[in-house]
Scaffold this active site. Sequence first.
Site, PDB file in Angstrom:
ATOM      1  N   PHE A 171     -11.358  -7.374  13.760  1.00  0.00           N
ATOM      2  CA  PHE A 171     -10.311  -7.845  12.865  1.00  0.00           C
ATOM      3  C   PHE A 171      -9.987  -6.763  11.834  1.00  0.00           C
ATOM      4  CE2 PHE A 171      -9.098 -10.063   8.868  1.00  0.00           C
ATOM      5  CZ  PHE A 171      -7.846 -10.486   9.300  1.00  0.00           C
ATOM      6  N   GLN A 172      -8.732  -6.470  11.670  1.00  0.00           N
ATOM      7  CA  GLN A 172      -8.237  -5.433  10.753  1.00  0.00           C
ATOM      8  C   GLN A 172      -8.875  -4.078  11.018  1.00  0.00           C
ATOM      9  OE1 GLN A 172      -8.335  -7.028   6.688  1.00  0.00           O
ATOM     10  NE2 GLN A 172      -6.261  -7.804   7.003  1.00  0.00           N
ATOM     11  N   GLU A 227       0.812  -1.222   0.000  1.00  0.00           N
ATOM     12  CA  GLU A 227       0.000   0.000   0.000  1.00  0.00           C
ATOM     13  C   GLU A 227       0.846   1.273   0.000  1.00  0.00           C
ATOM     14  OE1 GLU A 227      -0.570  -2.628   1.912  1.00  0.00           O
ATOM     15  OE2 GLU A 227      -2.682  -3.196   1.766  1.00  0.00           O
ATOM     16  N   MET A 278      24.506   8.420   2.072  1.00  0.00           N
ATOM     17  CA  MET A 278      24.453   9.735   2.692  1.00  0.00           C
ATOM     18  C   MET A 278      24.795   9.653   4.178  1.00  0.00           C
ATOM     19  SD  MET A 278      24.221  12.879   2.171  1.00  0.00           S
ATOM     20  CE  MET A 278      23.294  13.502   0.771  1.00  0.00           C
ATOM     21  N   LYS A 311     -17.300  -0.704   6.006  1.00  0.00           N
ATOM     22  CA  LYS A 311     -17.827  -1.664   5.029  1.00  0.00           C
ATOM     23  C   LYS A 311     -19.333  -1.535   4.838  1.00  0.00           C
ATOM     24  CE  LYS A 311     -17.761  -6.660   4.066  1.00  0.00           C
ATOM     25  NZ  LYS A 311     -17.056  -6.798   2.785  1.00  0.00           N
TER      26      LYS A 311
END
Lengths: 162, 561
Positions: free
Chosen positions: B111-112, B49, B475, B161
Amino acid sequence: MKEEKHIFSMLVDNVPGVLSRVVGLFSGRDFNIDSLCVAETLDPEVSRITIVSRADAPIVEQIEKQLNKLVNVRKIRDLTGPKAVKREMALICVKAKAQHRAEILRIVDIFRCKVVDVGPGHYILEVTGDEGKLAALLNLLKPMGIKKIARTGPIALFREPN
Amino acid sequence: MKLTGAQILMKAFADEKVDTIFGYPGGAVIDIYDELIKTDIRHVLVRHEQGAVHAADGYARVSGRVGVCLVTSGPGATNTVTGIASAYMDSIPLVVITGQVPTHLIGNDAFQEVDIVGITRPCTKHNYLVKRTEDLATVIKQAFHIARSGRPGPVLVDIPKDIANNKAAYTPPPPVDLPSYRPNYRPNQKQLQRVAKLIERAERPLVFVGGGVILSGASQDLVELARKAQMPVTASLMGLGAFPGTDPLWLGMIGMHGTYRANMAAGACDLMISVGVRFDDRVTGKTDTFAPQAKIVHIDIDPTSIRKNVPVAIPVVGDCKLALEQLNQLIDTQQMEGLATRRKKWFARIEHWKNTNPLAYRQKDTIKPQFVIEKLFELTHGDAIVTTEVGQNQMWAAQFYHFNAPNRFVTSGGLGTMGFGLPAAIGAQIACPDALVVDVAGDGSIQMNIQEMATAVQCQTPIKVVILNNCYLGMVRQWQELFYDRRYACTCMDCAPDFVKLAEAYGALGLRATRPEEVEAVLRKGIETPAPVIMDFAVDREECVYPMVPAGAPITEMLLV
């Protein structure tokens, strides 16, 4: 630069999360919050948040600008100074031994407080006033023993032009 | 007409003319994906993502349009945070749609489930949790409006949802009118008149521009102003491309790795016209010694940028393009003619600085990373879209690739996000299918989002990855060399994959150069290949980026080659 107390009053959208946005901005940018008050206005879509903060001039400018930048903040004013009236309320639970009871009531009278709860060993006083009045009252009550205190922090409004 | 939330979302996307979405499906957004596949919108399936957000960011930077992402709840949402924060720091307009658990489960540690609105509050311009399907159309419209207007930025919309699933009556939302959000575009005329006077009188003026000039599409106006008033121009990293990199008035980048002449000019100028910048610490160095002789004019659409880091003589809040347009009208060229001779001295000093310490490196028998970028510039005639990762690769790209047009240099300036360049290149390529898109990378940062090679191959985006491979986190190693007595704590990346084989494993072309004389052939082959390519250049391991201003020092005190 010198830090001074500033009182910011803002009108915000009355939506979930708005207080968190305001407070998160202060913590995220390391601005200071001395006190904070929030409640709905007459318009249920708008709330007023009052924040007292200590900061020097450039930070005060940033606080105002950053708050203004929040999408949910409609208007913000710095109400520091004599152009605004400021009041704070406190509930003070003070120990009230027999030898002090009359003295406490005299103080209540002088400071125009109210006794809102009485018990054999205590009074709970309700007081409103500006910062100086509250400080003076607390000074007088301290020797009797202050058991608990709850303060709202100041709220403020600009005086209307005459 | 009753529609499901997912259908309303598609209508909103159509209204906003969304043509591409970068995303990754999951449980909480299945319903939205189920509608998405029925539309003409191109969906780019990323492999992580974070890649989706960077790709949308790259898309937005080169196209000037709002980039759109769609991800699921929980880890899908948290994986977007780095991308969102990157876009926020660089003022890039994005709308990120995250799925959320159904409303009745919010707060239950379902969940999630994660409070992504809470997590992203400090790194979005604004965000929403949609609690009623009937609010969806309005919220999406507001989200796009907020993302692209004023100082642009990312906006996140969290959609549970059940909100995507439920039906509600759909009426097209009215135009956005937010009493609490009205960015001020029109600059104050009086202030601009004062600025014009200062420009006419200045003997040693310097124009300093940033990403705001690119975002507001003000490059042409900037060129006009600089030429009309004969003012040299420098830019922050984010401003590269706003002014032509091969113009005689161009001084190069300012700041920690800015050119000698740009930094010296900042130290000596008597007027600094700064436009669309925010005086980042990487630009100013020690702030109280920054442009010490100059009156600073600061033009920016975001009032918080003004006087945040440096004192400003004349603040101008407004759109950079409008401000520059009006300045061009206000400046009296008649007045200027006498001044041209007076400014001769100023340009002579700049010329002197340019000649004493130009950007340079010592060619040896190993490949110099700067040489690779120079060759790349030469072969692409400066016309490529260049994305970068973060670190030495980014600075060499900024120094040695000269951008003659805006929206071509795509780099994570503010947040400095390693792993940005590859997904951003994919997004840029999708926005500009005919352009040559090159990701200048290091061997460290390319591995942060290397999984997106699969996306590039699947989407047939013929991006070119140029890895300046020094087997170090270069760097940080450079800082360790210069300021930590060469103690290379944990910066050696000896165990890197074979990038040629890795490219091949992804179904891309892998090329390698280990000697200077191979560089051009590899670049040519890579550029000519109409498919994703990884080019691995084994460069001088301990090359440093110069000039360098040590952190916290005045920018006129540079370490030079």
